[in-house]
Design an enzyme around this catalytic site. Structure first.
Site, PDB file in Angstrom:
ATOM      1  N   ARG A  42       7.121  -3.097  -0.429  1.00 42.67           N
ATOM      2  CA  ARG A  42       6.221  -4.074   0.167  1.00 42.67           C
ATOM      3  C   ARG A  42       5.985  -5.226  -0.801  1.00 42.67           C
ATOM      4  NH1 ARG A  42       0.062  -3.063   2.122  1.00 42.67           N
ATOM      5  NH2 ARG A  42      -0.158  -2.971  -0.121  1.00 42.67           N
TER       6      ARG A  42
ATOM      7  N   PHE B  92      -4.680   1.422   8.899  1.00 47.66           N
ATOM      8  CA  PHE B  92      -4.911   1.928   7.551  1.00 47.66           C
ATOM      9  C   PHE B  92      -5.768   3.188   7.684  1.00 47.66           C
ATOM     10  CE2 PHE B  92      -7.041   2.051   3.404  1.00 47.66           C
ATOM     11  CZ  PHE B  92      -5.949   1.898   2.561  1.00 47.66           C
TER      12      PHE B  92
ATOM     13  N   TYR C 207     -10.712  -8.514  -2.034  1.00 42.83           N
ATOM     14  CA  TYR C 207      -9.941  -8.381  -3.270  1.00 42.83           C
ATOM     15  C   TYR C 207      -8.453  -8.631  -3.079  1.00 42.83           C
ATOM     16  CZ  TYR C 207      -9.767  -3.628  -1.301  1.00 42.83           C
ATOM     17  OH  TYR C 207      -9.655  -2.557  -0.456  1.00 42.83           O
ATOM     18  N   LYS C 208      -8.022  -8.951  -1.864  1.00 41.77           N
ATOM     19  CA  LYS C 208      -6.611  -9.250  -1.620  1.00 41.77           C
ATOM     20  C   LYS C 208      -6.402 -10.765  -1.691  1.00 41.77           C
ATOM     21  CE  LYS C 208      -6.246  -5.165   1.375  1.00 41.77           C
ATOM     22  NZ  LYS C 208      -5.634  -4.244   0.408  1.00 41.77           N
TER      23      LYS C 208
ATOM     24  N   ASP D  42     -10.239  -5.717  11.990  1.00 34.11           N
ATOM     25  CA  ASP D  42     -10.133  -5.545  10.544  1.00 34.11           C
ATOM     26  C   ASP D  42      -9.223  -6.655  10.026  1.00 34.11           C
ATOM     27  OD1 ASP D  42      -9.273  -4.834   7.950  1.00 34.11           O
ATOM     28  OD2 ASP D  42      -9.535  -2.705   8.339  1.00 34.11           O
TER      29      ASP D  42
END
Length: 412
Positions: A381, A138, A232-233, A207
């Protein structure tokens, strides 16, 4: 009812996690709906709202802040929230208590972890002057790694995860890797890569943004040194909810954070001019905790009560398997191609489909209630959060995808 819809019905009836869905605020979908309205497959970007959060946040604002005010730092447990909530997250990533502190953003925690890792390894003065980073990472991780390399006097070496074992050596100080590739959903081999990093005498930093809450991680079991992740995922902490930092117990007394703040001081209220780090994972703290979002996260974590990460993983694989089966059946031949690995050992909790007009296709899907996301230049996605996604929704989403693709091709 189609064969796949009937199969979805049976899978939903046997789903041991089906009842957890009631703990979330989600759209209701008619059993006889012709469309796929209300199918939320973007929990890998932002998890759905746990139903208990609004009431808990109202209490924090009205009573703890509004009535108790400054007393809440002690009486409402505000001061100890970072480590208390860290201990709530710990079982979800395979860590014992006392090794995770919550606070700051993922980017800030990546910086702390990576610079701290270089220092743990001895840095350039010891001959270890190279940071290896996942070249497919990312973007933020890459930006932070480049800055950390400049600040520590190291050279940055971007490689793919598959290339990592071949580039490790006496010069390697730290290795920063993503557990799951955010674009493709590929799950990287954390145990073997961590072992390879350690065999080279370097420090492993992982990560976990796209794996924590979706699959077992095993931080303690596999000897991971440092790890970071967002909440938050799959942890459903809300937009901008604080991230976390894991510092393995064996390296805590040597972890030298590049951001020493008063909250990580051994005597935070001593107001001394000289810095002395607190013991344990607390030295990962920096400044005043962001209490409102942190306590919203704490409330969100209640949905995990009684839920095992192994059951979540089993359902995740079943959901993604079924979605791929449905896409194969419903999508026009050659119109989409999965770039997510088929092998369970290499798959996270999302499916990425390559599609020439992916951006426009996703807009149409969202307009019809199927919410996934688009990643430049050509990836559709879809994230599968096992706590609230059902098999019927998966079938409906794939069916609407197929219909959309046929219409766009002029075959509808």
């Amino acid at each position: 009812m189609s064969e796949l819809a009937a199969k979805a019905e049976k899978l939903d009836a046997a789903d041991e996690l089906a009842g957890v869905r009631e703990k979330f605020v989600l759209d209701t979908v008619s059993d006889h709906a012709a469309d796929a309205a209300g199918v939320y497959l973007d929990g890998n970007s932002l998890g759905a709202l746990p139903a208990a959060v609004p009431g808990r946040v109202e209490d924090v604002v009205r009573r703890q802040w509004g009535e108790l005010r400054i007393r809440s730092w002690d009486e409402s447990g505000w001061w100890t929230a970072p480590e208390r909530i860290g201990d709530r997250i710990a079982p979800l990533v395979g860590a014992a208590a006392g090794q995770i502190v919550v606070g700051d953003s993922t980017s800030v925690n990546v910086f702390k972890a990576l610079v701290g890792a270089v220092r743990l390894a001895g840095g350039p003065s010891s001959g270890r002057d190279e940071i290896v980073v996942d070249a497919t990472t990312f973007p933020t991780d890459g930006y932070i790694a480049e800055s950390a390399a400049r600040m520590t006097g190291c050279t940055l070496r971007p490689v793919t995860p598959a290339e990592v074992p071949g580039v490790l050596g006496d010069r390697t100080a730290a290795v920063l890797l993503n557990h799951v590739d955010y674009r493709t959903g590929r799950l990287h081999d954390l145990p073997s890569l961590t072992a390879a990093v350690h065999a080279a005498g370097a420090v492993a930093v992982w990560d976990l943004c796209h794996s924590a809450g979706a699959l077992p991680v095993g931080l303690d079991e596999h000897g991971v040194d440092l790890a970071v992740g967002c909440t938050y995922k799959y942890l459903n902490g809300g937009p901008g909810s604080p991230a976390y930092l894991y510092v393995r117990r064996e390296v805590q007394d040597r972890f030298d954070s590049p951001l020493p703040g008063w909250n990580s001081h051994a005597e935070p209220f001593g107001m001394r001019a000289s810095y002395e780090p607190a013991a344990g994972a607390l030295r990962g703290r920096v400044g005043t905790p962001d209490i409102l979002s942190m306590l919203a996260l704490e409330a969100a974590l209640d949905v995990w009560d009684g839920v095992s990460i192994e059951a979540v993983r089993a359902k995740s694989l079943a959901l993604t398997d079924f979605f791929l089966e449905c896409v194969t059946a419903y999508a026009p031949a050659g119109r989409v191609e999965s770039v997510t690995p088929v092998a369970h050992t290499e798959r996270g909790s999302q499916v990425a489909l390559r599609c020439d007009d992916a951006g426009d296709v996703m807009k149409e899907l969202i307009a019809r209630g199927v919410v996934g996301d688009f990643r430049h230049p050509d990836v559709l996605r879809f994230g599968f959060t096992p706590l609230y996604v059902g098999f019927g929704e998966v079938e409906r989403a794939a069916r609407v995808l197929g219909e959309t693709l046929r219409v766009r091709a002029g075959n509808g």
